[in-house]
Write a protein that holds these residues in place. Structure first.
Motif, PDB file in Angstrom:
ATOM      1  N   PHE A  72      -6.729   2.906   0.708  1.00  0.00           N
ATOM      2  CA  PHE A  72      -5.921   2.959  -0.501  1.00  0.00           C
ATOM      3  C   PHE A  72      -6.499   1.961  -1.486  1.00  0.00           C
ATOM      4  CE2 PHE A  72      -2.180   1.119  -2.665  1.00  0.00           C
ATOM      5  CZ  PHE A  72      -1.616   2.261  -3.209  1.00  0.00           C
ATOM      6  N   SER A  73      -6.590   2.335  -2.770  1.00  0.00           N
ATOM      7  CA  SER A  73      -7.246   1.464  -3.758  1.00  0.00           C
ATOM      8  C   SER A  73      -6.301   1.052  -4.889  1.00  0.00           C
ATOM      9  CB  SER A  73      -8.443   2.181  -4.369  1.00  0.00           C
ATOM     10  OG  SER A  73      -9.388   2.563  -3.412  1.00  0.00           O
ATOM     11  N   SER A  74      -5.877  -0.204  -4.944  1.00  0.00           N
ATOM     12  CA  SER A  74      -5.890  -1.239  -3.939  1.00  0.00           C
ATOM     13  C   SER A  74      -4.458  -1.643  -3.584  1.00  0.00           C
ATOM     14  CB  SER A  74      -6.600  -2.501  -4.449  1.00  0.00           C
ATOM     15  OG  SER A  74      -7.902  -2.279  -4.915  1.00  0.00           O
ATOM     16  N   PHE A  75      -3.515  -1.547  -4.572  1.00  0.00           N
ATOM     17  CA  PHE A  75      -2.147  -2.014  -4.348  1.00  0.00           C
ATOM     18  C   PHE A  75      -1.131  -1.001  -4.875  1.00  0.00           C
ATOM     19  CE2 PHE A  75      -4.750  -5.856  -5.261  1.00  0.00           C
ATOM     20  CZ  PHE A  75      -4.795  -6.342  -3.965  1.00  0.00           C
ATOM     21  N   THR A  76       0.088  -1.112  -4.355  1.00  0.00           N
ATOM     22  CA  THR A  76       1.184  -0.259  -4.805  1.00  0.00           C
ATOM     23  C   THR A  76       1.275  -0.227  -6.325  1.00  0.00           C
ATOM     24  OG1 THR A  76       2.423  -0.902  -2.833  1.00  0.00           O
ATOM     25  CG2 THR A  76       3.661   0.189  -4.583  1.00  0.00           C
ATOM     26  N   THR A  77       1.458   0.951  -6.871  1.00  0.00           N
ATOM     27  CA  THR A  77       1.578   1.121  -8.316  1.00  0.00           C
ATOM     28  C   THR A  77       2.637   0.202  -8.928  1.00  0.00           C
ATOM     29  OG1 THR A  77       1.973   2.744 -10.064  1.00  0.00           O
ATOM     30  CG2 THR A  77       3.258   2.996  -8.055  1.00  0.00           C
ATOM     31  N   HIS A  78       2.372  -0.252 -10.136  1.00  0.00           N
ATOM     32  CA  HIS A  78       3.301  -1.052 -10.940  1.00  0.00           C
ATOM     33  C   HIS A  78       3.573  -2.446 -10.387  1.00  0.00           C
ATOM     34  CE1 HIS A  78       3.789   2.843 -12.721  1.00  0.00           C
ATOM     35  NE2 HIS A  78       4.560   3.313 -11.746  1.00  0.00           N
ATOM     36  N   ARG A  79       2.771  -2.918  -9.434  1.00  0.00           N
ATOM     37  CA  ARG A  79       2.966  -4.268  -8.915  1.00  0.00           C
ATOM     38  C   ARG A  79       2.603  -5.336  -9.949  1.00  0.00           C
ATOM     39  NH1 ARG A  79       2.560  -7.333  -4.144  1.00  0.00           N
ATOM     40  NH2 ARG A  79       3.817  -6.425  -2.468  1.00  0.00           N
ATOM     41  N   SER A  80       1.668  -5.040 -10.825  1.00  0.00           N
ATOM     42  CA  SER A  80       1.137  -6.010 -11.784  1.00  0.00           C
ATOM     43  C   SER A  80       0.546  -7.216 -11.059  1.00  0.00           C
ATOM     44  CB  SER A  80       2.225  -6.459 -12.757  1.00  0.00           C
ATOM     45  OG  SER A  80       2.700  -5.373 -13.502  1.00  0.00           O
ATOM     46  N   GLU A 138      12.982   3.938  -4.420  1.00  0.00           N
ATOM     47  CA  GLU A 138      12.252   4.065  -5.677  1.00  0.00           C
ATOM     48  C   GLU A 138      13.217   4.078  -6.861  1.00  0.00           C
ATOM     49  OE1 GLU A 138      10.665   8.162  -6.223  1.00  0.00           O
ATOM     50  OE2 GLU A 138      11.094   8.384  -4.085  1.00  0.00           O
ATOM     51  N   THR A 139      14.166   3.152  -6.841  1.00  0.00           N
ATOM     52  CA  THR A 139      15.215   3.140  -7.857  1.00  0.00           C
ATOM     53  C   THR A 139      14.827   2.380  -9.115  1.00  0.00           C
ATOM     54  OG1 THR A 139      16.208   1.128  -6.905  1.00  0.00           O
ATOM     55  CG2 THR A 139      16.978   3.257  -6.057  1.00  0.00           C
ATOM     56  N   LEU A 140      13.780   1.551  -9.055  1.00  0.00           N
ATOM     57  CA  LEU A 140      13.436   0.694 -10.179  1.00  0.00           C
ATOM     58  C   LEU A 140      12.218   1.200 -10.932  1.00  0.00           C
ATOM     59  CD1 LEU A 140      13.778  -2.817  -8.465  1.00  0.00           C
ATOM     60  CD2 LEU A 140      15.525  -1.553  -9.759  1.00  0.00           C
ATOM     61  N   ALA A 141      12.083   0.724 -12.164  1.00  0.00           N
ATOM     62  CA  ALA A 141      10.855   0.979 -12.923  1.00  0.00           C
ATOM     63  C   ALA A 141       9.830  -0.057 -12.478  1.00  0.00           C
ATOM     64  CB  ALA A 141      11.130   0.878 -14.414  1.00  0.00           C
ATOM     65  N   GLY A 142       9.388   0.090 -11.256  1.00  0.00           N
ATOM     66  CA  GLY A 142       8.476  -0.867 -10.655  1.00  0.00           C
ATOM     67  C   GLY A 142       7.925  -0.291  -9.363  1.00  0.00           C
ATOM     68  N   PRO A 143       7.395  -1.139  -8.487  1.00  0.00           N
ATOM     69  CA  PRO A 143       6.856  -0.646  -7.216  1.00  0.00           C
ATOM     70  C   PRO A 143       7.935   0.027  -6.369  1.00  0.00           C
ATOM     71  CG  PRO A 143       6.201  -2.917  -7.626  1.00  0.00           C
ATOM     72  CD  PRO A 143       7.233  -2.589  -8.642  1.00  0.00           C
ATOM     73  N   PHE A 144       7.540   1.054  -5.622  1.00  0.00           N
ATOM     74  CA  PHE A 144       8.487   1.742  -4.748  1.00  0.00           C
ATOM     75  C   PHE A 144       8.189   1.422  -3.284  1.00  0.00           C
ATOM     76  CE2 PHE A 144       5.776   5.046  -6.909  1.00  0.00           C
ATOM     77  CZ  PHE A 144       4.693   4.941  -6.065  1.00  0.00           C
ATOM     78  N   ASP A 147       0.809  -1.216   0.000  1.00  0.00           N
ATOM     79  CA  ASP A 147       0.000   0.000   0.000  1.00  0.00           C
ATOM     80  C   ASP A 147       0.846   1.271   0.000  1.00  0.00           C
ATOM     81  OD1 ASP A 147       0.950  -0.350   2.582  1.00  0.00           O
ATOM     82  OD2 ASP A 147      -0.909   0.263   3.560  1.00  0.00           O
ATOM     83  N   SER A 148       1.949   1.255  -0.756  1.00  0.00           N
ATOM     84  CA  SER A 148       2.751   2.464  -0.911  1.00  0.00           C
ATOM     85  C   SER A 148       2.191   3.302  -2.058  1.00  0.00           C
ATOM     86  CB  SER A 148       4.215   2.111  -1.210  1.00  0.00           C
ATOM     87  OG  SER A 148       4.815   1.458  -0.109  1.00  0.00           O
ATOM     88  N   TYR A 149       2.278   4.618  -1.924  1.00  0.00           N
ATOM     89  CA  TYR A 149       1.782   5.481  -2.993  1.00  0.00           C
ATOM     90  C   TYR A 149       2.631   6.743  -3.075  1.00  0.00           C
ATOM     91  CZ  TYR A 149      -0.309   8.642   0.483  1.00  0.00           C
ATOM     92  OH  TYR A 149      -0.496   9.530   1.511  1.00  0.00           O
ATOM     93  N   ARG A 150       2.582   7.386  -4.238  1.00  0.00           N
ATOM     94  CA  ARG A 150       3.262   8.666  -4.388  1.00  0.00           C
ATOM     95  C   ARG A 150       2.232   9.783  -4.220  1.00  0.00           C
ATOM     96  NH1 ARG A 150       8.087   9.585  -6.286  1.00  0.00           N
ATOM     97  NH2 ARG A 150       8.167   7.660  -7.530  1.00  0.00           N
ATOM     98  N   ASP A 151       2.522  10.700  -3.331  1.00  0.00           N
ATOM     99  CA  ASP A 151       1.613  11.804  -3.054  1.00  0.00           C
ATOM    100  C   ASP A 151       1.634  12.775  -4.241  1.00  0.00           C
ATOM    101  OD1 ASP A 151       0.422  14.213  -2.076  1.00  0.00           O
ATOM    102  OD2 ASP A 151       0.802  13.535  -0.033  1.00  0.00           O
ATOM    103  N   PRO A 152       0.483  13.023  -4.874  1.00  0.00           N
ATOM    104  CA  PRO A 152       0.465  13.924  -6.031  1.00  0.00           C
ATOM    105  C   PRO A 152       0.758  15.381  -5.684  1.00  0.00           C
ATOM    106  CG  PRO A 152      -1.767  13.334  -5.392  1.00  0.00           C
ATOM    107  CD  PRO A 152      -0.856  12.479  -4.564  1.00  0.00           C
TER     108      PRO A 152
END
Length: 482
Positions: A372-380, A413-419, A352-357
């Protein structure tokens, strides 16, 4: 999931945000528009690790071959496992000997590019695939293999075939992929993913001017299992009139599963913008928001004052950002005048990590007391299963479990994936119904360290996880029982 070699930017994860944002979408590796599309498979042979002492893990076998493994499913009655290769090969697994045997291939069912497989209560195998056509078009095909009660042989036939429709020639051509059979065996539900990342115009260099989504994309179809040679027109009104549209506003629900109470759930992969991934309670006739609502928030490109230069959720590590697909877009379609269904809120403690806009910082929703809806971005998210038999211990009884494909950074947040989220894990999903409108969930990591896990099946108290990366292992996760 678009192509496959997954690992978010290497070949964008698979199922890609499913579009597992594959950078090699050019290579006909449309596999998992799933989970497989967007990200690329990791090369390291991971060794999964249980995060609890009452969970055991063992490797059943490795499935590495020329064609990647994409689906795993359980047959009824005898608890036999089958796994599917992207080229249409199907293998039967002997769990006692830890060996597999090839049983079917494209010469049997005539599909050489497959992304979906499900098995009915009567043992019928359903396969979902895609075929490229001229003029940069594609079509989806669903076949079924029915066991002849007299000879015992499996007879293959076409259940449904779509009209041709335009691809976008990007990493976001998700195609037809996920499929699940209803508990009574009467229907199959098939995901037809989007052809865009977030509803932008993808005209294929002018071949299809002003084209965004089309009639056959961004929806879930419901088809009768006794159907034969059904035709799926590239027209939403025609599909609705035939009773084939189950749900709309779906970006790419690469995996679906029925809970013990009969409710249908689907994992939804989000775009290249840092917007959350979703778990949805899927219901007939509902619209799940894409491309206007994604991950419980508005897609800013729909608004006339959108300035991507000021958008703190655009990360230059991602393909759609690099290519300028996020733009001021005055002709973006008007939001439909229907109730858009929100994703299931995750109350934590994990995924449930997110980037604050507002300030661009990565935060933990549950630590801050936020839903939070629903999972960390880019988890796939994919590989969704439930304890439908109710055999697990009280803590897990009749609950859900879910995989996540993309490698993440557990501390930064170093990867092109979840942070601040390692991903590539097995989550326990404790779902609670909230009135009659939706559910809420608590997500907890229970196994970590898979290599691009792409699908799962459950037999009694054992969850079988299929990997897309590494040696493409099948891992048996033994859960505690009552």
């Amino acid at each position: 999931m678009n192509s496959i070699n997954l690992s978010k930017q290497e070949q964008r994860r698979f199922i890609g945000k499913f579009t597992l944002k594959s950078y090699f979408f050019v290579a006909k590796t449309l596999l998992l528009a799933i989970v497989i599309l967007n990200y690329g498979a990791t090369k390291v042979n991971a060794v999964p690790k249980a995060l609890r002492s009452d969970i055991q893990i063992r490797n059943i076998l490795n499935t590495l071959s020329v064609s990647p493994s994409v689906r795993i499913a359980k047959a009824p009655g005898n608890n036999t496992l089958y796994y599917l290769k992207r080229n249409g090969e199907i293998y039967r697994v002997d769990l006692n000997s830890s060996k597999s045997t090839p049983v079917y291939n494209s010469s049997n069912h005539n599909l050489s590019e497959t992304q979906g497989m499900a098995i009915s209560p009567k043992g019928t195998i359903f396969l979902v695939g895609n075929v490229d056509l001229e003029n940069n078009q594609t079509k989806g095909i669903i076949v079924k293999g029915v066991i002849n009660s007299v000879t015992g042989q499996r007879i293959w036939s076409t259940l449904a075939e779509s009209a041709g429709y335009p691809k976008s020639r990007t990493a976001y051509d998700h195609g037809f992929n996920g499929v699940v059979v209803s508990p009574d065996g009467n229907f199959i539900y098939v995901n037809s993913g989007s052809r865009t990342d977030h509803g932008e115009v993808q005209s294929v260099n002018g071949l299809y001017p002003d084209t965004r989504e089309v009639g056959l994309t961004a929806c879930i179809l419901r088809l009768p299992t006794n159907g034969r040679n059904l035709f799926l027109a590239n027209n939403r009104a025609t599909l609705k009139a035939a009773g084939y549209i189950f749900a709309e506003g779906i970006r790419n629900t690469f995996d679906m599963a029925f809970a013990p109470n009969g409710d249908l759930f689907g994992t939804e992969n989000g775009p290249d913008r840092d917007m959350s991934e979703e778990l949805n309670w899927l219901r007939l006739g509902r619209h799940y928001g894409f491309p206007w609502r994604i991950g419980g928030t508005d897609n800013p490109q729909q608004f006339p004052n959108y300035d991507p230069a000021k958008d703190l959720l655009l990360n230059p590590k991602f393909n759609a950002v690099q290519r300028g697909y996020f733009r001021n877009d005055p002709t973006f379609p008007i939001r439909p005048n229907v109730n858009l269904i929100e994703p299931i809120p995750n109350l934590g403690p994990d995924a449930d990590s997110y980037r604050d806009p507002v300030d661009g910082k990565v935060k933990d929703a549950s630590v801050l007391g936020q839903t939070f809806s629903s999972f960390t971005t880019h988890r796939s998210p994919l590989g969704l299963v439930f304890d439908t038999q109710g055999v697990l211990s009280q803590e897990f009884n009749r609950d859900g479990f879910m995989l996540s494909w993309t490698p993440g950074d557990p501390t930064g947040e170093t990867l092109a994936g979840p942070f601040k989220d390692a991903s590539q894990d097995l989550l326990h999903l404790n779902l609670t119904k909230v009135g009659t409108s939706n559910y809420q969930l608590n997500a907890t990591r229970i196994v970590e360290g898979f290599s691009n896990p792409i699908d799962a099946a459950m037999i009694n108290n054992k969850i079988y996880v299929l990997e897309y990366g590494g040696n493409q292992g099948i891992w048996e996760v033994t859960m505690p029982t009552k």
